[in-house]
Each structure stands twice: as C-alpha cells, then as structure tokens.
Scaffold this motif. Structure first.
Motif, PDB file in Angstrom:
ATOM      1  N   GLY A  23     -34.963  36.876 -28.633  1.00 42.68           N
ATOM      2  CA  GLY A  23     -35.807  37.282 -27.516  1.00 42.68           C
ATOM      3  C   GLY A  23     -35.494  36.640 -26.183  1.00 42.68           C
ATOM      4  N   TRP A  24     -34.477  35.770 -26.131  1.00 40.30           N
ATOM      5  CA  TRP A  24     -34.057  35.175 -24.879  1.00 40.30           C
ATOM      6  C   TRP A  24     -33.241  36.188 -24.076  1.00 40.30           C
ATOM      7  CZ3 TRP A  24     -34.184  29.701 -23.508  1.00 40.30           C
ATOM      8  CH2 TRP A  24     -34.868  28.907 -24.429  1.00 40.30           C
ATOM      9  N   SER A  25     -33.142  35.957 -22.763  1.00 41.94           N
ATOM     10  CA  SER A  25     -32.329  36.808 -21.888  1.00 41.94           C
ATOM     11  C   SER A  25     -31.261  35.952 -21.208  1.00 41.94           C
ATOM     12  CB  SER A  25     -33.191  37.480 -20.815  1.00 41.94           C
ATOM     13  OG  SER A  25     -34.168  38.324 -21.418  1.00 41.94           O
ATOM     14  N   GLU A  26     -30.018  36.417 -21.269  1.00 42.30           N
ATOM     15  CA  GLU A  26     -28.934  35.676 -20.614  1.00 42.30           C
ATOM     16  C   GLU A  26     -28.827  36.149 -19.172  1.00 42.30           C
ATOM     17  OE1 GLU A  26     -24.358  34.155 -21.407  1.00 42.30           O
ATOM     18  OE2 GLU A  26     -25.256  35.612 -22.760  1.00 42.30           O
ATOM     19  N   GLN A  27     -29.620  35.499 -18.313  1.00 38.21           N
ATOM     20  CA  GLN A  27     -29.655  35.867 -16.907  1.00 38.21           C
ATOM     21  C   GLN A  27     -30.266  34.734 -16.092  1.00 38.21           C
ATOM     22  OE1 GLN A  27     -32.142  39.399 -17.060  1.00 38.21           O
ATOM     23  NE2 GLN A  27     -34.002  38.221 -16.691  1.00 38.21           N
ATOM     24  N   ALA A  28     -30.009  34.774 -14.792  1.00 36.87           N
ATOM     25  CA  ALA A  28     -30.593  33.806 -13.869  1.00 36.87           C
ATOM     26  C   ALA A  28     -31.858  34.405 -13.243  1.00 36.87           C
ATOM     27  CB  ALA A  28     -29.575  33.454 -12.796  1.00 36.87           C
ATOM     28  N   PRO A  29     -32.795  33.572 -12.803  1.00 38.21           N
ATOM     29  CA  PRO A  29     -32.771  32.111 -12.876  1.00 38.21           C
ATOM     30  C   PRO A  29     -33.087  31.621 -14.286  1.00 38.21           C
ATOM     31  CG  PRO A  29     -34.823  32.833 -11.894  1.00 38.21           C
ATOM     32  CD  PRO A  29     -33.990  34.078 -12.073  1.00 38.21           C
ATOM     33  N   ALA A  30     -32.382  30.591 -14.716  1.00 40.38           N
ATOM     34  CA  ALA A  30     -32.430  30.167 -16.112  1.00 40.38           C
ATOM     35  C   ALA A  30     -33.421  29.030 -16.347  1.00 40.38           C
ATOM     36  CB  ALA A  30     -31.043  29.727 -16.561  1.00 40.38           C
ATOM     37  N   ASP A  31     -34.138  29.149 -17.464  1.00 43.08           N
ATOM     38  CA  ASP A  31     -34.974  28.047 -17.947  1.00 43.08           C
ATOM     39  C   ASP A  31     -34.126  27.017 -18.684  1.00 43.08           C
ATOM     40  OD1 ASP A  31     -37.846  29.279 -17.599  1.00 43.08           O
ATOM     41  OD2 ASP A  31     -36.613  30.843 -18.531  1.00 43.08           O
ATOM     42  N   LEU A  32     -32.970  27.478 -19.201  1.00 39.82           N
ATOM     43  CA  LEU A  32     -32.099  26.629 -20.016  1.00 39.82           C
ATOM     44  C   LEU A  32     -30.655  26.851 -19.604  1.00 39.82           C
ATOM     45  CD1 LEU A  32     -31.445  24.812 -22.510  1.00 39.82           C
ATOM     46  CD2 LEU A  32     -31.439  26.917 -23.875  1.00 39.82           C
ATOM     47  N   LEU A  33     -29.948  25.753 -19.332  1.00 38.28           N
ATOM     48  CA  LEU A  33     -28.523  25.795 -19.023  1.00 38.28           C
ATOM     49  C   LEU A  33     -27.777  25.111 -20.160  1.00 38.28           C
ATOM     50  CD1 LEU A  33     -26.233  26.362 -16.933  1.00 38.28           C
ATOM     51  CD2 LEU A  33     -26.646  24.050 -16.058  1.00 38.28           C
ATOM     52  N   ILE A  54     -31.471  21.193 -19.640  1.00 40.38           N
ATOM     53  CA  ILE A  54     -30.010  21.194 -19.743  1.00 40.38           C
ATOM     54  C   ILE A  54     -29.616  20.781 -21.152  1.00 40.38           C
ATOM     55  CG2 ILE A  54     -27.851  20.380 -18.746  1.00 40.38           C
ATOM     56  CD1 ILE A  54     -29.607  21.686 -16.657  1.00 40.38           C
ATOM     57  N   TRP A  55     -28.701  21.559 -21.735  1.00 36.96           N
ATOM     58  CA  TRP A  55     -28.115  21.179 -23.028  1.00 36.96           C
ATOM     59  C   TRP A  55     -26.628  20.929 -22.801  1.00 36.96           C
ATOM     60  CZ3 TRP A  55     -29.682  20.716 -28.244  1.00 36.96           C
ATOM     61  CH2 TRP A  55     -28.644  20.569 -29.163  1.00 36.96           C
ATOM     62  N   GLY A  56     -26.158  19.746 -23.190  1.00 32.01           N
ATOM     63  CA  GLY A  56     -24.734  19.451 -23.111  1.00 32.01           C
ATOM     64  C   GLY A  56     -24.333  18.857 -21.778  1.00 32.01           C
ATOM     65  N   GLY A  57     -23.039  18.994 -21.462  1.00 27.21           N
ATOM     66  CA  GLY A  57     -22.497  18.367 -20.267  1.00 27.21           C
ATOM     67  C   GLY A  57     -22.142  16.918 -20.524  1.00 27.21           C
ATOM     68  N   TYR A  70     -34.122  17.972 -13.076  1.00 24.95           N
ATOM     69  CA  TYR A  70     -33.897  18.683 -14.334  1.00 24.95           C
ATOM     70  C   TYR A  70     -34.087  17.725 -15.511  1.00 24.95           C
ATOM     71  CZ  TYR A  70     -31.710  21.862 -11.021  1.00 24.95           C
ATOM     72  OH  TYR A  70     -31.472  22.682  -9.959  1.00 24.95           O
ATOM     73  N   LYS A  71     -34.223  18.301 -16.692  1.00 25.04           N
ATOM     74  CA  LYS A  71     -34.400  17.493 -17.888  1.00 25.04           C
ATOM     75  C   LYS A  71     -33.319  17.833 -18.898  1.00 25.04           C
ATOM     76  CE  LYS A  71     -39.450  17.326 -17.433  1.00 25.04           C
ATOM     77  NZ  LYS A  71     -40.743  17.661 -18.098  1.00 25.04           N
ATOM     78  N   LYS A  72     -32.779  16.821 -19.532  1.00 29.06           N
ATOM     79  CA  LYS A  72     -31.786  17.051 -20.571  1.00 29.06           C
ATOM     80  C   LYS A  72     -32.473  17.042 -21.931  1.00 29.06           C
ATOM     81  CE  LYS A  72     -27.053  15.960 -21.746  1.00 29.06           C
ATOM     82  NZ  LYS A  72     -25.845  15.211 -21.337  1.00 29.06           N
ATOM     83  N   ILE A  73     -32.133  18.013 -22.754  1.00 22.23           N
ATOM     84  CA  ILE A  73     -32.721  18.079 -24.088  1.00 22.23           C
ATOM     85  C   ILE A  73     -32.196  16.912 -24.920  1.00 22.23           C
ATOM     86  CG2 ILE A  73     -32.837  19.391 -26.233  1.00 22.23           C
ATOM     87  CD1 ILE A  73     -32.784  21.929 -24.617  1.00 22.23           C
ATOM     88  N   THR A  74     -33.097  16.109 -25.423  1.00 24.12           N
ATOM     89  CA  THR A  74     -32.723  14.990 -26.279  1.00 24.12           C
ATOM     90  C   THR A  74     -32.531  15.483 -27.702  1.00 24.12           C
ATOM     91  OG1 THR A  74     -34.010  13.478 -24.905  1.00 24.12           O
ATOM     92  CG2 THR A  74     -33.407  12.712 -27.107  1.00 24.12           C
ATOM     93  N   GLN A  75     -31.350  15.247 -28.239  1.00 30.40           N
ATOM     94  CA  GLN A  75     -31.049  15.711 -29.596  1.00 30.40           C
ATOM     95  C   GLN A  75     -31.798  14.865 -30.622  1.00 30.40           C
ATOM     96  OE1 GLN A  75     -26.810  15.332 -29.581  1.00 30.40           O
ATOM     97  NE2 GLN A  75     -26.497  17.153 -28.322  1.00 30.40           N
ATOM     98  N   HIS A 232     -37.105  22.722 -29.909  1.00 27.95           N
ATOM     99  CA  HIS A 232     -37.504  22.012 -28.695  1.00 27.95           C
ATOM    100  C   HIS A 232     -38.445  22.852 -27.833  1.00 27.95           C
ATOM    101  CE1 HIS A 232     -37.138  19.300 -25.248  1.00 27.95           C
ATOM    102  NE2 HIS A 232     -37.101  20.401 -24.528  1.00 27.95           N
ATOM    103  N   PHE A 233     -38.110  24.126 -27.640  1.00 28.00           N
ATOM    104  CA  PHE A 233     -38.933  24.958 -26.764  1.00 28.00           C
ATOM    105  C   PHE A 233     -40.256  25.354 -27.408  1.00 28.00           C
ATOM    106  CE2 PHE A 233     -35.209  25.152 -24.139  1.00 28.00           C
ATOM    107  CZ  PHE A 233     -35.722  25.353 -22.861  1.00 28.00           C
TER     108      PHE A 233
END
Length: 236
Positions: A23-33, A54-57, A70-75, A232-233
């Motif tokens: 159900g996610w959409s791959e488009q901007a503006p993004a809730d998740l990068l 943010i995931w990764g990087g 921004y917030k980075k997702i803690t694994q 997480h979400f």
C-alpha cells in the motif's frame, strides 16, 4: 505513505515491490527515504517531507541528518542478528571462492565479537575452520571464550601468515599494529562499514565485503528490510 529509493543495491527493486504491494507509493514528497550504504541523504532532500525517516546511508551522515530535522530508523536487535547471519553466509561464500585453501584446513581470525563477529565465528567454526577471536573489548573477549573460541586482545595480533581475516570492527584498528604475512599470503575480507586499515599490509590481500546480503541473498535481505520498516511504521 510515500517512499523513495536511491543507490545501487540489489535489494531495492524487490523492496520497492513489497512496499507497493503493502500500500505504499513510490513518489515524492516521501515519508521514507531508503538509501544504499554509500548514498548520502543530502543529495535527496528535495524529495523529502519534514520529519521524514531515513533508512541506510553512511553512518557519518548521522549528525548532519539529525540537525536537518530527519530521523534515522534504528535497526532492532532482531534485525541486526538476522542480517548478520546473511552477512556471515556471504562472507563464507566469498571466502570459499577467493581462498585457495579449504576452510576445514584454514586458520580464521575474526576481528570483533559483536552481532556480526559472533555469526562469522559460529558459521566458520561449523565448517571446522580454526577460529580465533580478537577484540579490544574485554567483554567481547569474555563472550567469545564463553562460546568456546580462543580469544585474544587485538594488540596481540601480528603474524597473519596463511590466515583468513574477517574484520567486523568499523575503525582503522590495524594501522598501528605490526601486522604482516611474511611467508604465506593472507586474505582479509573487510566486512565493516569503515575499513580496519587505511594502508596496505605486507603479504595481505584485502577484499571489500560490503553489502554481502544484497549480493548473495537479495530476496531474504529485502524481505528482512521490508518487515523491519513495516514494524517501525506500525509503532509510529
């Protein structure tokens, strides 16, 4: 919820399909990068919502990322453990393909005994490799000994002749140590995000081992990422 994905990673197409199906959409503006390990978020701020996740990087972006709001997702520990299993399996595949010596006849030095060091030690020992753990942390050495592995302080590391070295320590810890392989070549597989050495080591071939789950088990790795992101979400 919207997401965007950038970077060269074999998991991304699979992950995109899973998120879209959910159900996610791959488009901007993004809730998740979602970024591959070397992709910087600063190149993509134009597609992000305020307070996006943010995931990764690269880990070096963390302070700048926080300052930007921004917030980075803690694994989670569960994710890190399973991802370490996949990484250790990839390291095993790489070692078998790159080493001229059978693993059951090899000496393996594992540097560090965190999530990944534990899984590498366990997996390589299961194939009868002679595993020795090296660490700067007394607690890690105690855990390794408890698990049945010879464990030595990292500063005791010197002769690498004929060994397979698996580094999981994300710091240049070998730069100040007198390490070398003088008689028989050694192979060092670099599994950490930051290399354990910034210069050549005499007699040692250094093989980059980044993003091994993406290379050797992309389906499983993408599913693991999807489940972690969804969990997480749901909590947010």
């Amino acid at each position: 919820m919207n997401f965007m994905i950038y970077g060269n990673d074999c998991r991304h197409a699979l992950l995109s399909a899973m998120l879209t199906k959910a159900g996610w959409s791959e488009q901007a503006p993004a809730d998740l990068l979602i970024l591959s390990p070397k992709e910087h978020f600063t190149s993509h701020t134009d597609v992000l919502k305020e307070n996006a996740m943010i995931w990764g990087g690269p880990a070096s972006d963390m302070e700048l990322l926080t300052k930007a709001g921004y917030k980075k997702i803690t694994q989670s520990a569960a994710f890190r453990t399973k991802n370490s299993v996949y990484t250790a399996e990839g390291a095993l595949a790489l070692a078998i393909s790159e080493s001229p010596v059978a693993l059951c006849e090899s000496r393996v030095f594992v540097l560090g005994y965190g999530f990944l060091g534990k899984e590498c030690s366990r997996l390589f020992a299961a194939l009868n490799a002679a595993v020795t753990v090296y660490s700067k942390a007394p607690a890690e050495l105690a855990l390794a000994e408890r698990d049945g592995f010879p464990a030595l302080p990292l500063e005791r590391l010197s002769a690498l002749d004929g060994t397979l070295i698996l580094n999981t320590i994300p710091f240049p810890v070998l730069d100040k140590l007198p390490v070398s392989a003088k008689t028989t070549p050694a192979l060092l597989i670099e599994l950490a995000s930051t290399p354990c050495c910034t210069q050549e080591i005499p007699g040692v071939r250094i093989l980059p081992g980044g993003a091994l789950p993406s290379r050797f088990s992309p389906d499983s790795a993408a599913k693991l990422m999807f489940e972690e992101i969804e969990t997480h979400f749901r909590k947010e």
